[in-house]
Design an enzyme around this catalytic site. Structure first.
Site: not given
Ligand SMILES: Cc1cc2nc3c(=O)[nH]c(=O)nc-3n(C[C@H](O)[C@H](O)[C@H](O)COP(=O)(O)O)c2cc1C
Length: 349
Positions: A22-23, A99, A181, A229, A322-323
């Site tokens: 994941s970005p 991304q 964003y 995304r 991700g994490r």
């Protein structure tokens, strides 16, 4: 037969499996340039066995950065540094995605480990644009509302960055319409209170994001995947909804988007990250079935059995991690000997 380990074909690209990094912003760039940190960080995840390495939020212009440490793709030196990163990722066996992002009102911020608030004038703050002159919250930068010319220039900047991404050798380009964003700021009625053709109803709020996507699609080779995304819900009253995401998904598919990576939140002042398992999978399922488009899902996926279940029940086509991959780049190798590179085989993961 594991679906997780089976290949995924998306518009001319075949990923070796359905696990993707994941970005995740590293904030380790200087002047937007990828360096040693990025080579090591992304290289480790490629060796670790994901089919796709999606690079962090990468700014399309200097003013589109979140912090001074963001990666950028608006000049030749940045393109060259990313070309080296892509070549490294390919050598290590992963497909490489980027991304592209403009932070809008979340820009000009300190790195999180310095507080994540608006930069002061002596820290190199810069003016930030947004759909409306509404700050994310009291501690963030005060934006100015974008003019039609600003919007037009930003659409062109998305396309220019996408052209650079193609030249740098990326396999996938993703546009960031999530986490509060700029493009998400236009989608959400909480941040977009314009009364011109770029605000108001669904058609108005989606106009600029769709223009950016069309401009990007136009410069990508026809057989190169374009991902989005999307925060499928703002998760707060009066915000963007999953119903609107389904409606947008159909427009995105028509505009040549190949996969929607379903996430959530980010527009409102700090909310805790949702707890629990696979917390965006239900939205991914709706977008996939009602929007008739491939989806990815992310959030709270911590073991392979959950991931298999999400794929088997048709909630998503791709799993973004991700994490789990921050704490263990070799997460995909655990228990899956077919993925283990030969030099590591004796370790018997
Ligand atoms: C350190 C960190 C940086 C992140 N940066 C980005 C980013 O650049 N772009 C993005 O879309 N999401 C970003 N996210 C969100 C993650 O990609 C992911 O959606 C989120 O962590 C939930 O997935 P997980 O439960 O697998 O960690 C970031 C998350 C973390 C922890």
């Amino acid at each position: 037969m594991s679906i997780l380990l089976s290949p995924l074909s998306v518009n001319g690209l075949t990923l070796s499996n359905r696990m993707a990094l994941s970005p995740m912003c590293q904030y380790k760039a200087v002047d937007g340039l990828a360096g040693a940190w990025h080579q090591a960080h992304y290289g480790a995840r490629a060796i670790g066995g994901v089919g796709l390495v999606m690079l962090e939020s990468t700014a399309i212009t200097a003013e589109g950065r979140i912090t001074h440490g963001c990666l950028g793709l608006w000049n030749d030196a940045q393109e060259q540094a990313l070309r080296a990163l892509v070549a490294n990722g390919h050598d290590l066996g992963a497909a490489m995605g980027i991304q592209l992002n403009h932070a809008g009102r979340k820009g000009s911020a300190q790195v999180p480990w310095h507080g994540g608030k608006a930069l002061g004038i002596n820290d190199g703050a810069w003016p930030v644009p947004a759909p409306s002159a509404l700050a994310q919250d009291g501690g963030m930068s005060q934006p100015t509302a974008m003019s039609r010319d600003d919007i037009e220039r930003t659409v062109a900047a998305y396309a220019a960055a996408a052209q650079r991404a193609v030249r740098a050798g990326f396999d996938v380009v993703e546009l960031h319409l999530a986490h509060g964003y700029l493009l998400h700021q236009f989608l959400s009625p909480l941040s977009n209170q314009r009364d011109d053709e770029f605000g108001g109803d669904f058609d108005g709020r989606t106009r600029f994001p769709l223009q950016a996507l069309q401009a990007v699609r136009a410069v990508l080779p026809a057989a190169m995947p374009l991902f989005v995304r999307l925060s499928c819900t703002d998760g707060v009253p009066g915000g963007w909804t999953v119903d609107e995401s389904v409606k947008l998904a159909r427009l995105l598919r028509a505009a040549g988007v190949d996969l929607i990576d379903c996430t959530s939140g980010g527009i409102a002042p700090p909310q805790p990250r949702p707890a629990g398992v696979a917390f965006n999978a239900d939205a991914a399922q709706r977008v996939r079935s009602e929007g008739d488009i491939a989806t990815g899902t992310v959030g709270g996926i911590t073991d392979a059995a959950q991931a298999e279940q999400i794929l088997a029940t048709g909630q998503a086509d791709l799993l973004l991690l991700g994490r789990a991959l921050l704490s263990d780049p070799f997460w995909p190798l655990r228990g899956r000997r077919e993925l283990v590179p030969s030099p590591y085989l004796r370790a018997q993961f």
